[in-house]
Enzyme design. Structure first.
Site, short mmCIF file in Angstrom:
data_model
loop_
_atom_site.label_atom_id
_atom_site.label_comp_id
_atom_site.label_asym_id
_atom_site.label_seq_id
_atom_site.Cartn_x
_atom_site.Cartn_y
_atom_site.Cartn_z
N ALA A 1 1.01 -1.17 0.00
CA ALA A 1 -0.01 0.02 0.03
C ALA A 1 0.87 1.14 -0.02
O ALA A 1 2.12 1.18 0.29
CB ALA A 1 -0.86 0.02 1.19
N GLY B 1 -0.43 -5.74 -0.54
CA GLY B 1 -1.30 -5.57 -1.60
C GLY B 1 -0.75 -5.98 -2.94
O GLY B 1 -1.37 -6.50 -4.02
N GLU C 1 -1.59 -9.66 -3.22
CA GLU C 1 -2.61 -9.86 -3.36
C GLU C 1 -3.05 -9.63 -4.99
O GLU C 1 -3.95 -10.25 -5.42
CB GLU C 1 -3.47 -8.91 -2.76
N GLU D 1 0.93 -7.64 6.56
CA GLU D 1 0.30 -6.68 7.30
C GLU D 1 0.16 -6.96 8.71
O GLU D 1 -0.22 -5.82 9.36
CB GLU D 1 -1.34 -6.70 6.70
#
Length: 655
Positions: free
Chosen positions: A68, A107, A110, A130
């Site tokens: 992020a 992310g 992901e 995270e």
């Protein structure tokens, strides 16, 4: 076809019917709003152009996607949201592959998980870390990763925040191929051959069946390491959910949990730690200073500390020259260093080739003249002022004029050591924490005459050792030991005032410390601190409160675990409350006429936090520490303060 640009950070080019979309958002290609919007625009273009057979996503530079965008932390969300981008990739009608050229974290992984194929460079690192920020993955990580590698392995990675290599990712089944030098070409070829009618959409897969015992063990291990932190606990729950719920239900639960945790105190504290580490690397006055080139590291003393420093330097790619007082001691030092490397091989952290490479860069000798080749020399000898100053005076006649001299003292004044040399400007403090090859913290002591170039070189050296360097000024104990001394002193006052050692330890462990203070004493051994107290007795202020209990323990041979008794007793190696220690404590109270009072766990923690933060305030006022967050980092990385509480200064509101 010429290059296309879909946003400031997203460009693309068509190669043999495949559009290669490149994320370029330095320094780590973070998933900013511009990146997310650009990816959506690139996918729109790829879907509408019949000439495009498939899509490859890759990153510019050394990162795929580093996670992020930290600039968006704490701000209102900006569309498109990451879950929407990821859903678009997974359901895209044409094949989409990730060419993972570097770090794919948070992310970034992901995004890769949503692709239909995944290729990685050998240097790539993958992970969902995270939980280290007090949150869980919020864009499908807890639901898609288990569908590829099973629940046990997913719990290990997600609840532990573990980052893995490309080779491990291949073994687990996260990536389909590791490409040495032809990553993009291999990924393009793979996509060209893909059948759009049978794409492997991760979210549509079933979670592989696994033995209940395997998953339960992984969960138990993760929860034990979490020590009460909520994010790892929720991560375990969500991964388990992936095996029993449809994707949409799991994603909705994950997103709710992510948003709830994002606004928690735990996440706020861990974000503070994250930003504190970034700030710690910025030292006023060094912005334009170029570090010296360091290739060869000299280490005087190869005992427990010196051998650990040697291994850290070898791991950092340096050539190491260890020096001992005799040929026999040098051989033992080399054996000690080789033994540490052997243990790393046995545990799987190092392969045999890596061990041999490190040993090929190591020499241990009784000939101090060999240090003439060193760019930096670190002393790891007995912590005695005369011993260290005489050593540095001798080194003055051996090392090059541009070589750096570093003292690893814990309590002595490095300015006095530097003043004994011909060039005090080249002396710096490097206070390693034991074991030096494992502990991440390194206090870099900026002495009164340390040259800016020398300080900058010490910081660059520390970073290459994968250390967290914290710059501090000269004071007894520097940042860590000075705060720890205040903390220890207050704990001993409380013992005299009515709390028992096991009550203090229980309160600290409930707060999140891995081990209570008195248990740590016993593990480390009580005799070293006792010897130091005896040396200081003559100069101690008689008006200052002094607790004699620790001295009396040592006088009766209670030196800790290795002696079978210290603050606790250790029958069969198990820590137990010792009635004899309780009797000693009661006798000491009676001598001073102290009427013991009861302390709650909350009162114990509050009193210890105040002692730490008050000492931290003093360090800031004296200019020893540059910022309150540096003190937090020292106590978290060197003394077991729980990172989920943000450090003593953060916890006390010094934000």
């Amino acid at each position: 076809m010429s290059a296309l640009r879909f946003s400031d950070t997203i460009s693309a080019a068509l190669t043999d019917g495949v559009i290669v979309v490149t994320i370029d958002n330095a320094p780590v290609n973070a998933l900013s709003a511009d990146v997310r919007a650009g990816l959506m625009a690139a996918l729109d273009h790829a879907e509408n152009e019949s000439a495009i057979a498939g899509v490859v996503l890759t990153g510019a530079g050394n990162s795929f996607i580093g996670g992020a965008d930290i600039k968006e932390f704490g701000k209102p969300p900006v569309e498109p949201l990451l879950p929407d981008v990821i859903a678009r990739i997974e359901t895209f009608p044409k094949p989409v592959a990730a060419a993972i050229n570097g770090a794919a974290l948070g992310g970034g992984l992901e995004v890769a998980l949503a692709c239909h194929r995944r290729h990685a460079a050998p240097s790539a690192k993958l992970g969902l870390p995270e939980v280290k920020l007090g949150i869980v993955p919020g864009a499908g990580g807890t639901q898609r990763l288990p569908r590829l590698i099973g629940t046990a392995a997913a719990i290990d990675m997600i609840a532990g925040g573990r980052i893995i290599s490309a080779s491990e990712a291949l073994k687990l089944g996260i990536v389909d191929r590791v490409s040495e030098s032809t990553l993009l070409a291999d990924t393009i070829a793979d996509i060209k051959n893909a059948d759009a009618s049978s794409l492997r959409r991760t979210g549509m897969l079933s979670v592989p069946s696994a033995l209940i015992e395997t998953t339960e063990k992984a969960a138990a291990d993760a929860l034990r390491k979490a020590r009460g932190q909520r994010a790892p606990t929720e991560a375990v729950r969500l991964v388990r959910l992936s095996a029993s719920s449809p994707l949409a239900e799991g994603l909705a639960d994950e997103r709710r949990t992510f948003l709830e945790l994002r606004d928690s105190e735990e996440a706020t504290a861990l974000r503070h730690v994250f930003f504190a580490e970034r700030a710690a690397g910025k030292v006023e006055g060094l912005e334009t200073v170029t570090p010296r080139r360091i290739e060869t590291v000299g280490i005087v003393g190869t005992g427990l500390m010196g051998s650990g420093i040697a291994v850290a330097a070898l791991n950092g790619g340096y050539r190491v020259i260890g020096v001992e007082q005799s040929a026999e001691a040098a051989e033992k030092g080399r054996e000690r260093i080789a033994g540490i490397l052997d243990k790393a091989v046995q545990s799987g952290r190092l392969d045999a080739a890596g061990r041999e490479d490190r040993l090929s860069r190591l020499s241990v000798t009784a000939d101090m003249q060999q240090l003439g080749q060193a760019d930096i020399v670190i002393e790891a000898v007995f912590d005695d002022l005369t011993v260290k100053t005489e050593l540095f005076q001798r080194l003055d006649t051996i090392v090059r004029a541009d070589a750096i001299l570093a003292t690893n003292t814990s309590y002595l004044d490095p300015d006095v050591i530097a003043a004994a040399t011909a060039r005090p400007e080249r002396v710096v403090g490097l206070h390693f924490f034991s074991p030096a090859h494992i502990m991440r913290l390194l206090e870099v002591v900026n002495c009164k005459k340390t040259a800016p170039e020398v300080l900058a070189s010490a910081l660059a050296f520390a970073k290459r050792l994968s250390k967290l360097p914290i710059v501090c000024g000269v004071t007894e104990g520097f940042i860590g030991n000075r705060v720890f001394s205040a903390y220890r002193r207050e704990a001993e006052y409380m013992v005299e005032d009515g709390a028992l050692p096991d009550e203090i330890d229980a309160a600290l462990e409930a707060y999140g410390f891995p081990m209570g203070l008195f248990a740590v004493y016993d593990m480390a051994g009580l005799e070293i601190a006792w010897a130091r107290r005896k040396r200081q007795a003559a100069t101690r202020n008689p008006a200052e409160r002094y607790v004699v209990i620790a001295d009396r323990l040592c006088e009766t041979g209670r030196f800790g675990q290795k002696a079978g008794r210290g603050w606790y007793a250790y029958p069969d190696g198990k820590r137990t409350i010792d009635p004899g220690v309780t009797a000693m404590i009661e006798a000491a109270r009676a001598e001073k006429g102290i009427v013991p009072k009861h302390f709650t766990a909350e009162e114990i923690v509050a009193r210890l936090l105040k002692a730490m933060s008050d000492e931290g305030d003093a360090l800031l006022a004296e200019g020893i520490a540059a910022r309150a967050s540096d003190i937090d980092l020292v106590m978290i990385n060197g003394y077991g303060f729980p990172s989920s509480k943000g450090g003593p200064m953060f916890a006390a509101g010094r934000r």
